[in-house]
Scaffold this motif. Structure first.
Motif, PDB file in Angstrom:
ATOM      1  N   LEU A   1     -46.921 -54.547 -52.985  1.00  0.00           N
ATOM      2  CA  LEU A   1     -46.647 -53.308 -52.261  1.00  0.00           C
ATOM      3  C   LEU A   1     -47.877 -52.413 -52.356  1.00  0.00           C
ATOM      4  O   LEU A   1     -48.494 -52.299 -53.421  1.00  0.00           O
ATOM      5  N   GLU A   2     -48.217 -51.747 -51.251  1.00  0.00           N
ATOM      6  CA  GLU A   2     -49.445 -50.952 -51.180  1.00  0.00           C
ATOM      7  C   GLU A   2     -49.120 -49.542 -50.692  1.00  0.00           C
ATOM      8  O   GLU A   2     -48.467 -49.370 -49.652  1.00  0.00           O
ATOM      9  N   PHE A   3     -49.579 -48.542 -51.429  1.00  0.00           N
ATOM     10  CA  PHE A   3     -49.281 -47.146 -51.123  1.00  0.00           C
ATOM     11  C   PHE A   3     -50.582 -46.372 -50.924  1.00  0.00           C
ATOM     12  O   PHE A   3     -51.412 -46.302 -51.831  1.00  0.00           O
ATOM     13  N   GLU A   4     -50.764 -45.825 -49.750  1.00  0.00           N
ATOM     14  CA  GLU A   4     -51.882 -44.929 -49.440  1.00  0.00           C
ATOM     15  C   GLU A   4     -51.276 -43.710 -48.757  1.00  0.00           C
ATOM     16  O   GLU A   4     -50.967 -43.741 -47.569  1.00  0.00           O
ATOM     17  N   ILE A   5     -51.100 -42.659 -49.513  1.00  0.00           N
ATOM     18  CA  ILE A   5     -50.265 -41.532 -49.076  1.00  0.00           C
ATOM     19  C   ILE A   5     -51.092 -40.269 -48.911  1.00  0.00           C
ATOM     20  O   ILE A   5     -51.860 -39.892 -49.795  1.00  0.00           O
ATOM     21  N   SER A   6     -50.926 -39.616 -47.768  1.00  0.00           N
ATOM     22  CA  SER A   6     -51.443 -38.269 -47.546  1.00  0.00           C
ATOM     23  C   SER A   6     -50.243 -37.336 -47.468  1.00  0.00           C
ATOM     24  O   SER A   6     -49.391 -37.480 -46.580  1.00  0.00           O
ATOM     25  N   ALA A   7     -50.156 -36.410 -48.417  1.00  0.00           N
ATOM     26  CA  ALA A   7     -49.025 -35.486 -48.474  1.00  0.00           C
ATOM     27  C   ALA A   7     -49.497 -34.068 -48.190  1.00  0.00           C
ATOM     28  O   ALA A   7     -50.552 -33.651 -48.672  1.00  0.00           O
ATOM     29  N   VAL A   8     -48.717 -33.347 -47.417  1.00  0.00           N
ATOM     30  CA  VAL A   8     -49.043 -31.983 -47.011  1.00  0.00           C
ATOM     31  C   VAL A   8     -48.172 -31.002 -47.790  1.00  0.00           C
ATOM     32  O   VAL A   8     -46.945 -31.151 -47.843  1.00  0.00           O
ATOM     33  N   LYS A   9     -48.816 -30.002 -48.387  1.00  0.00           N
ATOM     34  CA  LYS A   9     -48.068 -29.036 -49.186  1.00  0.00           C
ATOM     35  C   LYS A   9     -47.349 -28.039 -48.289  1.00  0.00           C
ATOM     36  O   LYS A   9     -47.918 -27.523 -47.326  1.00  0.00           O
ATOM     37  N   ARG A  10     -46.101 -27.783 -48.608  1.00  0.00           N
ATOM     38  CA  ARG A  10     -45.355 -26.763 -47.876  1.00  0.00           C
ATOM     39  C   ARG A  10     -45.915 -25.391 -48.200  1.00  0.00           C
ATOM     40  O   ARG A  10     -46.242 -25.091 -49.349  1.00  0.00           O
ATOM     41  N   GLU A  11     -46.017 -24.566 -47.168  1.00  0.00           N
ATOM     42  CA  GLU A  11     -46.570 -23.223 -47.371  1.00  0.00           C
ATOM     43  C   GLU A  11     -45.651 -22.411 -48.263  1.00  0.00           C
ATOM     44  O   GLU A  11     -44.421 -22.467 -48.146  1.00  0.00           O
ATOM     45  N   ALA A  12     -46.249 -21.619 -49.140  1.00  0.00           N
ATOM     46  CA  ALA A  12     -45.484 -20.757 -50.027  1.00  0.00           C
ATOM     47  C   ALA A  12     -44.927 -19.564 -49.261  1.00  0.00           C
ATOM     48  O   ALA A  12     -45.425 -19.186 -48.201  1.00  0.00           O
ATOM     49  N   VAL A  13     -43.896 -18.967 -49.810  1.00  0.00           N
ATOM     50  CA  VAL A  13     -43.346 -17.726 -49.265  1.00  0.00           C
ATOM     51  C   VAL A  13     -44.132 -16.561 -49.852  1.00  0.00           C
ATOM     52  O   VAL A  13     -44.360 -16.492 -51.056  1.00  0.00           O
ATOM     53  N   VAL A  14     -44.575 -15.649 -48.986  1.00  0.00           N
ATOM     54  CA  VAL A  14     -45.370 -14.511 -49.448  1.00  0.00           C
ATOM     55  C   VAL A  14     -44.672 -13.213 -49.084  1.00  0.00           C
ATOM     56  O   VAL A  14     -43.800 -13.170 -48.227  1.00  0.00           O
TER      57      VAL A  14
END
Length: 211
Positions: free
Chosen positions: A173-186
């Motif tokens: 099994l091969e994992f190459e992951i690009s994850a995007v951070k959810r914007e914080a609440v300001v």
């Protein structure tokens, strides 16, 4: 650990256009065939100060399997392998996330293929965190893990005259992951005027970036 914890802490969503979750297998005992799933969803909740609170969920659409050979892909979708009409999703849900060294983690969870669920531990390395040209914070993760496909009911094979088999039982099994951070609440500027207490920062479309 403090800097990493500050950077990674929070919720992340897989960017399917820049994520590859795939596999490789020996074919006829002499060559390697590689494939991947084109429809991927995933979410990570990371808390490096309290690893017990960290969590990972992944869903693959089995029918999106792609080995660049239509006849082989059709066979993989059939009841001989994934039986996608009956079992459309392949899922992984973590039960434990451990930091084993700096930027290296062991994610243990339940992998379900067809009607079989097995516990699996996957070593994952953090390859980096960057803010891209669209202002999106991305984290990259990579890892591999060998499994026996027969453990998940993927038993089809053909014997060879040499005594081997057409498709190896051990799959990587091969994992190459690009994850995007959810914007914080300001805090909203309207708060001082008695308006809403907070508003979410608009998040750029993570999939708008060219491949």
């Amino acid at each position: 650990m403090t800097d990493t914890a500050t950077t990674l802490g929070g919720d992340w969503d897989f960017d399917p256009q820049h994520t590859r979750i795939g596999f490789s297998a020996r074919h006829a005992m002499i060559t390697t065939v590689r494939g991947s799933f084109n429809e991927v969803e995933g979410h990570v909740h990371a808390d490096l100060e309290d690893m017990d609170a960290s969590h990972v969920e992944i869903t693959l659409k089995a029918a999106s399997v792609d080995t660049r050979t239509p006849d082989r892909d059709a066979h993989l979708r059939s009841p001989d392998f994934f039986d996608v009409e009956t079992y459309p999703d392949i899922t992984f849900v973590s039960t434990r996330v451990e930091e084993i060294e700096d930027n290296a983690y062991l994610v243990t969870g339940d992998l379900t293929i067809k009607d079989v669920t097995q516990s699996l531990s996957i070593p994952i390395a953090l390859s980096g965190v960057e803010r891209d040209a669209f202002g999106v914070v991305r984290a990259g993760f990579e890892g591999t893990r060998k499994v026996n496909r027969r453990d998940y009911g993927l038993e089809w094979n053909m014997p060879l005259d040499s005594g081997g088999v057409l498709v190896s039982e051990r799959i990587t099994l091969e994992f190459e992951i690009s994850a995007v951070k959810r914007e914080a609440v300001v805090e909203s500027a309207a708060e001082s005027d008695g308006g809403p207490e907070a508003e979410a920062v608009p998040q750029p479309d993570a999939t708008a970036e060219a491949s």
